[in-house]
Design an enzyme around this catalytic site. Structure first.
Site, mmCIF file in Angstrom:
data_model
loop_
_atom_site.group_PDB
_atom_site.id
_atom_site.type_symbol
_atom_site.label_atom_id
_atom_site.label_comp_id
_atom_site.label_asym_id
_atom_site.label_seq_id
_atom_site.Cartn_x
_atom_site.Cartn_y
_atom_site.Cartn_z
ATOM 1 N N ALA A 238 78.564 37.361 74.391
ATOM 2 C CA ALA A 238 78.356 36.362 75.444
ATOM 3 C C ALA A 238 77.133 35.492 75.152
ATOM 4 C CB ALA A 238 78.215 37.058 76.794
ATOM 5 N N HIS A 239 76.912 34.520 76.042
ATOM 6 C CA HIS A 239 75.853 33.538 75.811
ATOM 7 C C HIS A 239 74.462 34.177 75.816
ATOM 8 C CE1 HIS A 239 75.955 32.517 80.442
ATOM 9 N NE2 HIS A 239 75.629 33.761 80.205
#
Length: 346
Positions: A238-239
Site C-alpha cells: 500500500a501507499h
C-alpha cells in the site's frame, strides 16, 4: 546454449573439484532426474538416496557428502547458493523483447538508450528515461516521467505509472502494477472523497517483483522499496510503505499503508500486516500470520493456525467460544483458594 567445464565452474564458485575438470555441463536438473551433461546439487541429507543413483555429470555438495557421490563433484559450503550461481550461468530464459518493434509507441521527449529493447505495442510516455540494456515486453505501459535504470527486464503487460523509478537490474513480471493510486479517501457525512496520491514509487537495485503484484504510489511522500528486495506474485504493497534492503515477501501477503519493514526480513505467504507500524530488521513472519502491532525485536513470529480435521476444529471452536466462561470460573477458583489459605494461615 551455454556450455561450461567443471574446472571453469569450480573457479567461478571457488569450489574444490573432485573428478575430471574437462567434463562439460550445459543445464541444471534435480538429483533424481539429472542426465549426462547436466549438473545438480544436494543440500538436504534426506535426499542422499538420490545422490547415490544420480546420472548427472556432476553434483554440487558439501564435503561430508563426497563419500556418497558416484560422479564428479564440486565441494562448496552452501550447495543451494552454488546451484543458484550455476543456474544463472546456464540460464536459457529468452529476452523480454528484441529490438524496437515497429508497433511500439514512443513519445518524442523520451530518452531511450540505443541498447534498450521494446516489444510489440509497448507505450512509452512523455519524459520517460530508459537505461542501457533494458528489455520491455509486449503491451507494457511506461507512464509520464518514469525512469527505468540499466539492465532491467520488464515482462509483458506491466503497468508502470507516472514518475515511478526503478533501479538497476530489476525484474518485473507480467501483470504487475507499479504506482497506482493508494487507497486514500476522506469521508464527509457518508460520501467518499478521493485524496489525490501525489507521491510515487521508488524501487532500488536488484529487485524482483512478481506477477500481478501491486505497489501503490505514496499519498504525499513516496513508497520506498530498498535494494535486493524480492516480492512474490500477488503481493499488495500500500501507499507510503517502506521495505528495507534484502527483505522478501511471499505470495498473497498484504501490507497496509505507511508501514515500515526493516532490512533482511522474511515474510511468509498470505500474511496481513496492518498500517502505520514498524517492523525491525531481521524479523521472520510465518505464513498466514496477522501482524497488528509493531515488532521491535528480531526473531520469528507466528499467528496462523494450521489446518486440522474438521471434527477437531469444531471441538476447538466450541471451546474457544466458552473461553470467557472458563476464565471467570478459573478466577473464582483462584479467589476461593486464596481465601482458604488466609483462613488456615498457610
Amino acid at each position: 546454449m551455454s556450455v561450461y567445464t567443471l574446472q571453469t565452474l569450480a573457479e567461478h564458485l571457488g569450489a574444490q573439484l573432485h573428478g575430471d575438470g574437462a567434463v562439460e555441463v550445459s543445464a541444471v536438473a534435480t538429483l533424481e532426474d539429472a542426465q549426462s551433461g547436466q549438473i545438480t546439487f544436494l543440500s538436504n541429507a534426506k535426499y542422499r538416496k538420490f545422490l547415490q543413483q544420480t546420472k548427472a555429470s556432476a553434483v554440487l555438495i558439501k564435503a561430508e557428502e563426497l563419500e556418497f557421490c558416484p560422479v564428479a563433484a564440486l565441494i562448496v559450503k552452501d550447495p543451494y547458493v552454488a546451484f543458484a550461481k550455476v543456474a544463472q550461468l546456464l540460464d536459457t530464459t529468452p529476452a523480454a523483447a528484441d529490438g524496437i518493434h515497429p508497433t511500439a509507441i514512443v513519445d518524442s521527449s523520451a530518452q531511450i538508450d540505443p541498447t534498450a529493447q521494446l516489444g510489440p505495442y509497448v507505450v512509452v510516455s512523455k519524459d520517460v528515461v530508459i537505461g542501457a540494456g533494458v528489455q520491455i515486453g509486449a503491451g507494457s505501459f511506461i507512464g509520464e516521467g518514469a525512469s527505468i535504470a540499466a539492465d532491467c527486464k520488464i515482462w509483458p503487460k506491466v503497468s508502470i505509472y507516472h514518475r515511478v523509478r526503478l533501479g538497476q537490474r530489476c525484474i518485473v513480471h507480467s501483470g504487475a502494477v507499479l504506482g497506482a493510486d493508494g487507497f486514500g479517501f476522506a469521508n464527509e457525512r457518508g460520501q467518499w472523497l478521493k485524496i489525490p496520491q501525489v507521491g510515487t514509487v521508488i524501487v532500488g537495485d536488484d529487485c524482483e517483483i512478481g506477477a500481478n503484484t501491486t505497489i501503490d504510489r505514496g499519498a504525499i511522500g513516496d513508497t520506498l522499496i530498498g535494494n535486493n528486495v524480492i516480492l512474490d506474485n500477488q503481493v499488495q504493497i500500500a501507499h507510503n510503505v517502506q521495505i528495507g534492503d534484502h527483505s522478501c515477501i511471499a505470495g498473497c501477503t498484504v501490507v497496509a499503508g505507511s508501514t515500515k519493514i526493516g532490512k533482511y526480513c522474511v515474510i511468509g505467504g498470505a500474511c496481513a500486516i496492518t498500517g502505520h507500524i514498524e517492523i525491525c530488521d531481521a524479523v521472520q513472519i510465518t505464513g498466514m500470520s496477522m501482524i497488528t502491532k509493531a515488532i521491535t525485536e528480531k526473531g520469528i513470529y507466528s499467528s496462523g493456525m494450521p489446518a486440522t480435521t474438521n471434527l477437531e476444529w469444531r471441538k476447538n471452536n466450541a471451546r474457544y467460544r466458552q473461553l470467557e466462561q472458563i476464565y471467570q470460573r478459573l478466577r473464582d477458583v483462584e479467589q476461593e483458594l486464596a481465601q482458604s489459605r488466609n483462613v488456615t494461615g498457610e
